[in-house]
Enzyme design. Structure first.
Site, PDB file in Angstrom:
ATOM      1  N   GLU A 437      53.523  41.941  31.980  1.00 53.79           N
ATOM      2  CA  GLU A 437      52.578  41.299  31.128  1.00 53.79           C
ATOM      3  C   GLU A 437      52.743  41.599  29.651  1.00 53.79           C
ATOM      4  OE1 GLU A 437      51.844  42.308  34.053  1.00 53.79           O
ATOM      5  OE2 GLU A 437      51.157  40.373  35.194  1.00 53.79           O
ATOM      6  N   PHE A 460      46.628  36.108  36.059  1.00 59.20           N
ATOM      7  CA  PHE A 460      45.301  36.516  36.562  1.00 59.20           C
ATOM      8  C   PHE A 460      44.630  37.502  35.332  1.00 59.20           C
ATOM      9  CE2 PHE A 460      47.148  35.523  40.457  1.00 59.20           C
ATOM     10  CZ  PHE A 460      46.298  34.923  41.435  1.00 59.20           C
ATOM     11  N   ASP A 462      42.770  39.794  35.839  1.00 61.09           N
ATOM     12  CA  ASP A 462      43.061  41.111  36.285  1.00 61.09           C
ATOM     13  C   ASP A 462      44.266  41.789  35.956  1.00 61.09           C
ATOM     14  OD1 ASP A 462      40.790  40.977  38.829  1.00 61.09           O
ATOM     15  OD2 ASP A 462      41.514  38.949  38.165  1.00 61.09           O
ATOM     16  N   ILE A 464      45.938  41.196  32.942  1.00 66.28           N
ATOM     17  CA  ILE A 464      46.140  41.023  31.800  1.00 66.28           C
ATOM     18  C   ILE A 464      46.258  42.486  30.802  1.00 66.28           C
ATOM     19  CG2 ILE A 464      44.062  41.216  30.710  1.00 66.28           C
ATOM     20  CD1 ILE A 464      44.981  38.504  29.017  1.00 66.28           C
ATOM     21  N   PRO A 466      48.143  45.247  31.190  1.00 63.64           N
ATOM     22  CA  PRO A 466      49.387  45.960  30.522  1.00 63.64           C
ATOM     23  C   PRO A 466      49.674  45.506  29.163  1.00 63.64           C
ATOM     24  CG  PRO A 466      49.852  45.207  32.890  1.00 63.64           C
ATOM     25  CD  PRO A 466      48.476  44.498  32.533  1.00 63.64           C
ATOM     26  N   HIS A 506      41.545  39.492  41.789  1.00 59.44           N
ATOM     27  CA  HIS A 506      41.657  38.201  41.385  1.00 59.44           C
ATOM     28  C   HIS A 506      40.516  37.635  40.946  1.00 59.44           C
ATOM     29  CE1 HIS A 506      44.872  39.396  44.280  1.00 59.44           C
ATOM     30  NE2 HIS A 506      45.803  38.605  43.511  1.00 59.44           N
TER      31      HIS A 506
END
Ligand SMILES: Cc1ncc(C[n+]2csc(CCOP(=O)(O)OP(=O)(O)O)c2C)c(N)n1
Length: 705
Positions: A437, A460, A462, A464, A466, A506
């Site tokens: 990411e 997702f 969830d 994001i 990184p 998720h």
């Protein structure tokens, strides 16, 4: 040196070594003698840059001691390799992502001593940031390809890969330079950047200036590379030219950098040069290296001073006399003093400009034509509306690129939002990214700096995180920190939200965390028509946009709407009154909006009149529509799916309390998820996320308050 002369010399060098060249993909053998073709003028010019960089370092440290400035990071000891890089690049054509110690690189690129001191004194005319950033955070006002540098170690690598990718996509003959110290190579983004650049054979010159210390931490505590070597650590990348050089030796540096650049320009892939250098001053003006380095070590390093050793060699080769060298130093010191004095006289930034350029102020958003028609096409589900928006905007704007994980056909995205795009527009414009990411966002940011329009997907919400550093410290700050010169208008589509039995990972909502960051617009549509209109607007704005798409609404029947046409745009910052009413104002968005509508219908059957507002965008927030409603109903309740504490509802509630205090006939209420992670079992998930019954009761309670 005039560009023409420099190029002529390099061309001559190239021709002379053409015959002796061998293919070199590991950089361990040197087959070129570029430096032998360097004439006296070129060598003296190179020495001049080194002396100039050193003189600026010395002056900057003196100003600090005099209390006239606050900060400096010296490049002393790194000059030879930096000049070897700088004179090999063309800053009008190539892209430069230097790090804070790269003073000599930036001087070669065209930054003048006067401009350096404007930055040093944080003056209004400082072309790198207008006084917004610490000194030694390089940048230009757009006249050369030197985008604004930030402070986080390592984020620049992915931005550089993005710029290189953009130049390949645009068929431009440019290479991208990016650098750091050896300590920074411990950051994951360095490895992600090498991976992406090697995978695609991108024209990136990575230079690692190994001065053996990251502040006080020695490379032996830092690197897993064989012999503490970064170049050796990266041995597995097939297309990567690698070499370790003595970066205090100008001749060796020039030779290997030239060879690497030729490798890159020939389309073979990226190059990684590890240059062993010496750190002749402390890490920064805030550090004292004598506290953690032995005197013998510091003395040994001083003897390797690249300015002195280069001059010595030039003297021994008859290009220069000792006297001429001494005179050169004096002449440059005087030039630097003069530049500093001039810069000091320049105007300071005005406090009233402190919050300018957080977002685009050019009027782009105001000049778009909004809601030119009413949605009247066939009913469409939200995910298809998003898909159509992308198709239409790709058609309209050939600078738009779409990428992310699994987004290309045949899959077309895990939710099919990007279905058909790669088939229609080709894999050059629509492509799968590595599963990384930070790479997606960092590369997109780099592309956007060059004028392209990346519209990326994060699979997702969830996952994001990184990329959070890239959003918070790069995407959001580029425009601001460069004083409006380098915006990074990346559009990020991201699937968010629960109620789909995907817990824990998720299910997250992310808008409140992003809402805290100045510089990023946020949309959160609740139906197909709004999703299409807002996404199309996002693609045309000149600001970064986080576009939250609720997975539970993608194919939900009540989020279906007649499809708007290809010209339909919705402005950011304009809420929609979904139901009019007079007893209470419900302020909501996303799935909760629909739960609020359902509750309000039930309450209407009971004789209550509920006004429901869909805010549609979190940033900007349409305060006017909210306040007008609350002034009419005298009661407000904010309902959202995200967690309660510091959820975006807290912000809305606080603003309503402040702006409508005298109109309120009750407390501003909030209904939100419990302050918990979202569990998998439906019975557990329902216990955490707000439910329809809870919403119905909450609204009723406030009406009856
Ligand atoms: C992400 C991040 N973590 C920590 C810091 C603080 N910091 C600034 S420079 C630095 C050391 C960098 O060392 P190295 O990469 O070897 O470069 P050098 O300064 O030695 O040239 C640290 C820890 C930072 N700026 N960014």
């Amino acid at each position: 040196m005039a560009k023409k002369n420099k190029n002529e010399v390099l061309e001559k060098a190239k021709k002379q070594t053409e015959s002796s060249k061998q293919k070199n993909t590991n950089g361990q053998q040197s087959a070129t003698d570029y430096y032998k073709a360097l004439d006296k003028g070129f060598l003296l010019k190179s020495l001049r840059y080194m002396v100039l960089a050193r003189a600026i370092d010395t002056k900057a440290m003196n100003l600090l001691r005099q209390g006239k400035t606050f900060f400096h990071i010296a490049g002393a000891g790194h000059e030879a390799v930096q000049v070897a890089v700088g004179i090999n690049l063309n800053s009008k054509k190539d892209w430069l992502f230097p790090y804070y110690r790269d003073l000599a690189v930036t001087l070669c690129a065209g930054v003048t001593p006067y401009e350096f001191f404007l930055q040093c004194y944080a003056k209004a005319d400082d072309p790198s940031s207008g006084g917004r950033q610490l000194p030694c955070h390089w940048g230009s006002d757009g006249r050369i390809n030197l985008p604004s540098q930030s402070s986080p170690t390592g984020t620049q690598f992915l931005n550089a890969v993005g710029a290189a990718l953009a130049s390949v996509k645009q068929k431009k003959d440019s290479i991208t330079y990016v650098s750091s110290g050896e300590g920074t190579t411990s950051q994951g983004e360095f490895h992600e950047a090498i991976n992406w650049a090697s995978r695609e054979k991108l024209p990136v010159l990575f230079v690692i200036e190994n001065n053996k210390y990251a502040i006080s931490v020695h490379v032996s505590e830092q690197s897993g590379g064989k012999n503490n070597s970064i170049a050796e650590m990266m041995a597995g990348y097939e297309n990567l030219f690698r070499a370790r050089i003595d970066g205090t030796d100008f001749y060796q540096s020039f030779n290997k950098i030239s060879e690497a650049i030729e490798y890159i320009r020939s389309g073979n892939g990226p190059a990684l040069i590890e240059a062993d250098v010496v750190r002749l001053q402390s890490h920064s003006s805030s550090d004292d290296q004598k506290k953690y380095r032995a005197k013998e070590e510091l003395d040994a390093e001083a003897a390797k001073c690249p300015v002195e050793t280069t001059a010595k060699r030039l003297i021994s080769e008859g290009h220069l006399t000792k006297e001429e060298f001494e005179n050169l130093k004096k002449e440059i010191a005087a030039e630097v003093d003069k530049a500093a004095d001039e810069a000091f006289k320049s105007a300071d930034p005005k406090p009233e400009n402190a919050i300018k350029y957080i977002l685009d102020e050019s009027g782009t958003a105001d000049n778009l034509e909004y809601e030119s028609s009413q949605p009247s096409g066939k009913p469409i589900v939200m995910v298809d509306a998003i898909n159509h928006a992308l198709h239409e905007e790709m058609e309209r704007n050939d600078k738009m690129y779409v990428f992310g994980e699994d987004i290309a056909d045949k899959k077309g995205g895990v939710f099919t939002a990007t279905k058909g795009l790669s088939t229609k527009f080709g894999n050059d414009r629509v492509f799968n990214s590595p599963l990384a990411e930070a790479s997606i966002v960092g590369v997109a940011a780099g592309m956007s700096l060059t004028g392209l329009k990346p519209v990326i997907e994060i699979q997702f919400g969830d996952y994001i995180w990184p990329a959070f550093m890239q959003y918070k410290d790069e995407v959001a700050t580029f425009r601001y920190r460069s004083n409006n010169a380098w915006p990074a208008p990346v559009v990020t589509r991201v699937a968010v939200g629960g109620y789909i039995h995907g817990g824990l990972y998720h299910s997250q909502n992310i808008e409140s965390i992003f809402a805290h960051i100045p510089g990023i617009l946020i949309a959160y549509p609740s139906n197909a028509a709004d999703a299409k209109g807002l996404l199309k607007t996002a693609c045309r704005l000149n600001d970064p946009v986080l576009f939250c798409e609720h997975k539970g609404l993608y194919r939900q029947s009540f989020a279906t709407s007649p499809e708007p046409d290809e010209n339909y745009l919705i402005p950011f910052g304009k809420a929609k009154v979904v139901r009019e009413g007079s007893d209470v104002s419900v302020i909501s968005y996303g799935v909760s909006l629909w739960d609020s509508v359902i509750a309000s219908r039930k309450l209407s059957d009971e004789g209550y009149s509920v006004e429901v507002i869909d805010i549609r965008t979190i940033n900007p927030l349409d305060e006017e529509t909210i306040y007008n409603s609350v002034k009419k109903t005298n009661k407000a309740i904010v309902i959202h799916e995200d967690t309660y504490t510091a959820g975006f509802g807290a912000e809305i509630a606080a603003r309503v309390s402040e702006a409508c205090f005298q109109y309120l006939d009750g407390p501003v209420r909030r209904i939100a998820a419990k302050d918990s992670h979202i569990p998998y079992a439906p019975v557990l998930e329902n216990a955490v996320l707000p439910g329809r019954e809870q919403i119905y009761k909450g609204i009723k309670e406030l009406i009856e308050y």
